[in-house]
Design a protein around this motif. Sequence first.
Motif, PDB file in Angstrom:
ATOM      1  N   ASN A 100      -4.213  -6.259  -5.325  1.00 25.66           N
ATOM      2  CA  ASN A 100      -3.847  -7.242  -3.953  1.00 25.66           C
ATOM      3  C   ASN A 100      -2.519  -7.099  -3.546  1.00 25.66           C
ATOM      4  O   ASN A 100      -1.742  -6.651  -2.104  1.00 25.66           O
ATOM      5  CB  ASN A 100      -4.271  -8.705  -4.597  1.00 25.66           C
ATOM      6  CG  ASN A 100      -3.021  -8.862  -5.203  1.00 25.66           C
ATOM      7  OD1 ASN A 100      -2.145  -9.647  -4.931  1.00 25.66           O
ATOM      8  ND2 ASN A 100      -3.659 -10.019  -6.138  1.00 25.66           N
ATOM      9  N   ILE A 103      -2.179  -3.542  -1.041  1.00 29.83           N
ATOM     10  CA  ILE A 103      -2.850  -3.896   0.501  1.00 29.83           C
ATOM     11  C   ILE A 103      -1.565  -3.566   0.972  1.00 29.83           C
ATOM     12  O   ILE A 103      -1.497  -2.796   2.813  1.00 29.83           O
ATOM     13  CB  ILE A 103      -3.478  -5.305   0.528  1.00 29.83           C
ATOM     14  CG1 ILE A 103      -4.246  -5.453  -0.389  1.00 29.83           C
ATOM     15  CG2 ILE A 103      -3.454  -5.496   2.062  1.00 29.83           C
ATOM     16  CD1 ILE A 103      -5.860  -4.449   0.613  1.00 29.83           C
ATOM     17  N   GLY A 133      -2.575 -10.934   1.649  1.00 30.82           N
ATOM     18  CA  GLY A 133      -3.289  -9.995   2.142  1.00 30.82           C
ATOM     19  C   GLY A 133      -2.694  -9.676   3.794  1.00 30.82           C
ATOM     20  O   GLY A 133      -3.250  -8.859   4.914  1.00 30.82           O
ATOM     21  N   TYR A 140      -5.635  -7.627   6.646  1.00 34.34           N
ATOM     22  CA  TYR A 140      -5.738  -6.860   5.857  1.00 34.34           C
ATOM     23  C   TYR A 140      -7.122  -6.654   4.495  1.00 34.34           C
ATOM     24  O   TYR A 140      -6.627  -6.615   3.735  1.00 34.34           O
ATOM     25  CB  TYR A 140      -4.968  -5.578   5.284  1.00 34.34           C
ATOM     26  CG  TYR A 140      -4.199  -4.893   6.858  1.00 34.34           C
ATOM     27  CD1 TYR A 140      -4.561  -4.398   7.790  1.00 34.34           C
ATOM     28  CD2 TYR A 140      -3.101  -5.960   6.789  1.00 34.34           C
ATOM     29  CE1 TYR A 140      -3.724  -3.768   8.984  1.00 34.34           C
ATOM     30  CE2 TYR A 140      -2.028  -5.474   8.534  1.00 34.34           C
ATOM     31  CZ  TYR A 140      -2.901  -4.402   8.601  1.00 34.34           C
ATOM     32  OH  TYR A 140      -2.098  -4.034  10.309  1.00 34.34           O
ATOM     33  N   ALA A 302     -11.011  -4.329   1.768  1.00 36.39           N
ATOM     34  CA  ALA A 302     -10.440  -3.559   2.337  1.00 36.39           C
ATOM     35  C   ALA A 302     -10.862  -2.973   3.460  1.00 36.39           C
ATOM     36  O   ALA A 302     -12.307  -1.931   2.605  1.00 36.39           O
ATOM     37  CB  ALA A 302      -9.680  -3.421   2.648  1.00 36.39           C
TER      38      ALA A 302
END
Length: 413
Positions: A100, A103, A133, A140, A302
């Motif tokens: 994460n 991102i 995100g 995203y 994603a």
Amino acid sequence: MAVALAAVTTLALSACGGGSTGTSDAGASGSGAAASGTYTVWDPYPQFDDSSDWVKLLQKCGTDNGVTVKRTGYDTTDLTNKALLAAQQGTSPDVILIDNPVISTLADAGALTDTQTLGLDTSAFEKNLIAAGEVDGKTYGVPIGANTLSLYYNKAVLDAAGVDPASVKDWASLTAALEKVKAAGKKGITFSAIGTEEGSFQFLPWFWGSGADLTKLDSSQGVAALSLWKDWLDKGYAPNSVLNNTQTTSWQEFATGDYAFSENGTWQLGNAKKTGFEWGVIPIPAENGGVAPAPTGGEFAAAPVQTDTARYATTSKLISCLTSPDNALATDTTLSYIGATQAVQEKQAADPELKPWVEAVQGAKGRTSDNLGTKYPKISEQLWDAVQAALSGSKTPQQAMSDAQTAAASATS
């Protein structure tokens, strides 16, 4: 993008890891693949082969949406580098499962498609988890699950010291417990303070639990958090080995049965059951009581940018399939994750072993939250340097944090 590629190497995985590197026919994600119905997926789970529940789920999501999924698993750091290079070369996969905090780096490099463009509904995801995100008002990808940190304890060691784990409510009561454990001839607490992202990851609950903010490392609260760790080392409540400990070697120390506490994550649950002693889990306490915000680990699903935007409709369906409540519960169980939606968390909380982890995740915070985005890796590097300097004795906590703040401000200006 070349700058982003260089920067992202500092963001080593903090919460879970993979094995050897795989290979992929990256060209399968081009427009020619649309006619053949092939969609590519890259993930950081090379430990899972085609017979695993994870890969079977990927294949089922593809079949349910009328396409074939071609999946490749990479080592985490290698995956990030390949994702940036693929974006540069126009050979990105359709779906990527990515750590994460990365991102924001991929989004800043223009490598990801936002969820609004995808038409992906994000309303069911917990706000503190999906925040990792969010970059400049856009989201995203979505989390497939999360893990975080708490304190494991050895019941026998605490019993011998006359310590009730339920009495640990704040820093003062935790330090008092460590004092009793040492007086009883046992060892106190082990954690990872290594000079990498793992060190920052483990320090953040104490930093945030003091009320400190990553944009001001040298605040009195931030200095207090670093002083807490330094005092533990000085008094022998924590071993000097924490300076070089990864989260894995820190766990190995706890698994000897000599330590009262170990700061570690959800991913150690399986290993905890193999220790041979009675253990439990309590939240990391904030300085003045309550649960400290711990950083979230775990991956986001994603969608990398595609030249053929017509592919996004199916990509959105694949991501929705992977993160639907029923599928997410099975996936999160496989990956030792806590669900990213209330529906999954409620089911997991019914398990006494998972309940404290659900509570920890509910209070957790993304490392790139507060719109730090790509600034976070630069700040984190200065933070782990400060921890190393203070714990090794080369600087006082105040000087270490002051120097870190100066360097971080320069790096992010």
